[in-house]
Design a protein around this motif. Structure first.
Motif, PDB file in Angstrom:
ATOM      1  N   PRO A 101      29.993  84.961  15.152  1.00 52.79           N
ATOM      2  CA  PRO A 101      29.187  83.899  15.744  1.00 52.79           C
ATOM      3  C   PRO A 101      29.558  83.698  17.211  1.00 52.79           C
ATOM      4  O   PRO A 101      30.610  84.163  17.676  1.00 52.79           O
ATOM      5  N   TYR A 102      28.700  83.011  17.911  1.00 56.18           N
ATOM      6  CA  TYR A 102      28.968  82.636  19.295  1.00 56.18           C
ATOM      7  C   TYR A 102      29.036  81.117  19.388  1.00 56.18           C
ATOM      8  O   TYR A 102      28.260  80.417  18.735  1.00 56.18           O
ATOM      9  N   TYR A 103      29.957  80.629  20.231  1.00 54.29           N
ATOM     10  CA  TYR A 103      30.097  79.198  20.451  1.00 54.29           C
ATOM     11  C   TYR A 103      30.108  78.908  21.951  1.00 54.29           C
ATOM     12  O   TYR A 103      30.696  79.668  22.724  1.00 54.29           O
ATOM     13  N   VAL A 104      29.519  77.818  22.321  1.00 54.85           N
ATOM     14  CA  VAL A 104      29.666  77.357  23.693  1.00 54.85           C
ATOM     15  C   VAL A 104      31.112  76.915  23.885  1.00 54.85           C
ATOM     16  O   VAL A 104      31.780  76.470  22.936  1.00 54.85           O
ATOM     17  N   ALA A 105      31.610  77.070  25.093  1.00 55.15           N
ATOM     18  CA  ALA A 105      33.036  76.855  25.356  1.00 55.15           C
ATOM     19  C   ALA A 105      33.504  75.456  24.948  1.00 55.15           C
ATOM     20  O   ALA A 105      34.627  75.282  24.464  1.00 55.15           O
ATOM     21  N   SER A 106      32.664  74.467  25.109  1.00 55.47           N
ATOM     22  CA  SER A 106      33.087  73.090  24.862  1.00 55.47           C
ATOM     23  C   SER A 106      33.371  72.793  23.390  1.00 55.47           C
ATOM     24  O   SER A 106      34.008  71.786  23.082  1.00 55.47           O
ATOM     25  N   VAL A 107      32.904  73.651  22.482  1.00 56.25           N
ATOM     26  CA  VAL A 107      33.140  73.391  21.059  1.00 56.25           C
ATOM     27  C   VAL A 107      34.006  74.468  20.404  1.00 56.25           C
ATOM     28  O   VAL A 107      34.379  74.339  19.234  1.00 56.25           O
ATOM     29  N   GLU A 113      19.845  68.095  29.105  1.00 56.16           N
ATOM     30  CA  GLU A 113      19.080  69.223  28.592  1.00 56.16           C
ATOM     31  C   GLU A 113      19.606  69.622  27.203  1.00 56.16           C
ATOM     32  O   GLU A 113      20.755  69.373  26.866  1.00 56.16           O
ATOM     33  N   ARG A 114      18.726  70.275  26.455  1.00 58.13           N
ATOM     34  CA  ARG A 114      19.140  70.784  25.163  1.00 58.13           C
ATOM     35  C   ARG A 114      20.138  71.921  25.374  1.00 58.13           C
ATOM     36  O   ARG A 114      19.906  72.818  26.193  1.00 58.13           O
ATOM     37  N   GLU A 115      21.216  71.881  24.624  1.00 56.51           N
ATOM     38  CA  GLU A 115      22.322  72.828  24.803  1.00 56.51           C
ATOM     39  C   GLU A 115      22.567  73.606  23.521  1.00 56.51           C
ATOM     40  O   GLU A 115      22.671  73.012  22.435  1.00 56.51           O
ATOM     41  N   GLY A 116      22.670  74.901  23.647  1.00 60.73           N
ATOM     42  CA  GLY A 116      23.028  75.725  22.504  1.00 60.73           C
ATOM     43  C   GLY A 116      24.501  75.568  22.197  1.00 60.73           C
ATOM     44  O   GLY A 116      25.340  75.740  23.075  1.00 60.73           O
ATOM     45  N   VAL A 117      24.833  75.242  20.967  1.00 63.05           N
ATOM     46  CA  VAL A 117      26.207  74.967  20.556  1.00 63.05           C
ATOM     47  C   VAL A 117      26.822  76.160  19.848  1.00 63.05           C
ATOM     48  O   VAL A 117      27.941  76.563  20.151  1.00 63.05           O
ATOM     49  N   ALA A 118      26.099  76.732  18.904  1.00 62.28           N
ATOM     50  CA  ALA A 118      26.628  77.846  18.112  1.00 62.28           C
ATOM     51  C   ALA A 118      25.459  78.639  17.556  1.00 62.28           C
ATOM     52  O   ALA A 118      24.390  78.077  17.280  1.00 62.28           O
ATOM     53  N   VAL A 119      25.666  79.924  17.392  1.00 67.71           N
ATOM     54  CA  VAL A 119      24.605  80.780  16.857  1.00 67.71           C
ATOM     55  C   VAL A 119      25.231  81.853  15.982  1.00 67.71           C
ATOM     56  O   VAL A 119      26.343  82.328  16.250  1.00 67.71           O
ATOM     57  N   ILE A 120      24.496  82.214  14.936  1.00 71.70           N
ATOM     58  CA  ILE A 120      24.962  83.227  14.006  1.00 71.70           C
ATOM     59  C   ILE A 120      23.793  84.109  13.622  1.00 71.70           C
ATOM     60  O   ILE A 120      22.652  83.646  13.505  1.00 71.70           O
ATOM     61  N   TYR A 121      24.075  85.393  13.450  1.00 68.90           N
ATOM     62  CA  TYR A 121      23.049  86.327  12.988  1.00 68.90           C
ATOM     63  C   TYR A 121      23.096  86.362  11.462  1.00 68.90           C
ATOM     64  O   TYR A 121      24.177  86.474  10.868  1.00 68.90           O
ATOM     65  N   THR A 122      21.946  86.253  10.832  1.00 71.30           N
ATOM     66  CA  THR A 122      21.928  86.178   9.373  1.00 71.30           C
ATOM     67  C   THR A 122      22.432  87.447   8.707  1.00 71.30           C
ATOM     68  O   THR A 122      22.848  87.417   7.555  1.00 71.30           O
ATOM     69  N   GLY A 123      22.435  88.546   9.457  1.00 72.70           N
ATOM     70  CA  GLY A 123      22.940  89.795   8.902  1.00 72.70           C
ATOM     71  C   GLY A 123      24.434  89.981   9.064  1.00 72.70           C
ATOM     72  O   GLY A 123      24.979  91.005   8.641  1.00 72.70           O
TER      73      GLY A 123
END
Length: 124
Positions: free
Chosen positions: A58-64, A44-54
């Motif tokens: 950031p948030y990271y999945v535990a594996s990375v 399945e597609r997995e979210g790795v990292a996300v950032i808010y432009t403002g």
């Protein structure tokens, strides 16, 4: 036209590094969540990292966590993913994605703009 264009993928050996870039255009960059997802064959597609432009953390999945760093250049409407200490299990197609607003998460169904993907292959 709303577009996300990824670049920077490639093939490296275990322990190597790559930096992915995602250039955004066609929308106002502010007040968006920008995320990197990955999908390996048969998974399945997995979210790795996300950032808010403002801004904000950031948030990271535990594996990375501790190996990958997401960052952005708001002047260039570009988000990056610096990947260090790469492992074979990081092999996947990596996608950049965007959702409007500031409630950022890594559920792929919430993102409505996607890039074409860039392949990352890590050999042992």
């Amino acid at each position: 036209q709303v577009r996300l264009v990824e670049s920077g993928g490639g093939s490296v050996q275990t322990g190597g590094s790559l930096r992915l870039s995602c250039a955004a255009s066609g929308f106002t960059y502010s007040n968006n969540c920008m995320a990197w997802f990955r999908q390996a064959p048969g998974k399945e597609r997995e979210g790795v990292a996300v950032i808010y432009t403002g801004g904000g953390s950031p948030y990271y999945v535990a594996s990375v966590r501790g190996r990958f760093t997401i960052s952005q250049d708001n002047a260039k409407n570009t988000v990056y993913l610096q990947m260090n200490s790469l492992k074979p299990e990081d092999t996947a197609m990596y996608y950049c994605a965007r959702r409007a607003g500031r409630w950022c998460d890594t559920g792929p169904n919430e993102y409505n703009t996607w890039g074409q993907g860039t392949q990352v292959t890590v050999s042992s």
